[in-house]
Scaffold this active site. Sequence first.
Site, PDB file in Angstrom:
ATOM      1  N   SER A 147     -30.453 121.232  56.771  1.00 52.09           N
ATOM      2  CA  SER A 147     -31.567 122.947  56.980  1.00 52.09           C
ATOM      3  C   SER A 147     -33.150 122.499  56.277  1.00 52.09           C
ATOM      4  CB  SER A 147     -30.946 123.683  56.354  1.00 52.09           C
ATOM      5  OG  SER A 147     -31.667 124.854  56.060  1.00 52.09           O
ATOM      6  N   TYR A 201     -28.124 126.260  47.092  1.00 55.27           N
ATOM      7  CA  TYR A 201     -28.286 125.684  48.528  1.00 55.27           C
ATOM      8  C   TYR A 201     -29.399 125.196  48.951  1.00 55.27           C
ATOM      9  CZ  TYR A 201     -27.884 126.336  53.464  1.00 55.27           C
ATOM     10  OH  TYR A 201     -28.076 126.501  55.059  1.00 55.27           O
TER      11      TYR A 201
END
Length: 255
Positions: A140, A153
Amino acid sequence: MKSTIWITGASRGIGLALTEYYLQQGHNVVASARDCRSLEPLQQQFAAQLQLQPLDITDAKAVQRLVVTLFDHHSPQPVLAILNAGTHQAEKAGNFRSDTVRNLVELNLLGTCNCIEALLPLMRTAAHQGSQQQLAVVASLAGYRGLPEAAAYGASKAALINLVESLAVELYQEPLDIRLINPGFVKTPLTELNDFPMPDLISARQAAEKIAAGLAGSAFEIRFPWRFATLMALLRQLHARLYLPLIHRATRRNR
């Protein structure tokens, strides 16, 4: 002969869109997820092309069994593995919990590592024997730098970025094609839970098309959407003395 593609995290979001995209292109897809029920309509539509394989990637032994089956008993063998399975959980600094980090690292990082551990020996052997082999890992853009409410995350995705880059460096002269995928904001069931503006939000179908186009090209890193990815790449180079107050001011009204 049609190619066989293994996709993890195939039951929703980017994984589901990738599964549908490659099926529509005529490929065979082995789709894995903890719960494959959302894939049943695709299985009915593409019965001859789609194989559902329920899998929890945090179960290393189950991952090993499936990968061995795919390479030893599946015809044709997979030529592309897209390790997409992962999740997100936002957490404010005032409510920081190590359990949140542990859970996200267990799935996003270590679960993916279970897949890589099982795949690498078989894919390297197949590649050295002349088979086109491509291993793609979905991380990501959140792994580029620290972002608000993304400590857990972002840490898991930053680790994935470093891991894939390290493998690609070490195996650079081998025929195995390793790729890194860094999406920005993609409309999925997970991002629908976000309560803040998401710049350059794209659909899962758009993300799947960009990933497929990138994998057909030659770039090691596939990042998108272009404008947001370029901004994050620039911020990645910014000195912390500038980056920290800038991002704090830019996002505090949304927190």
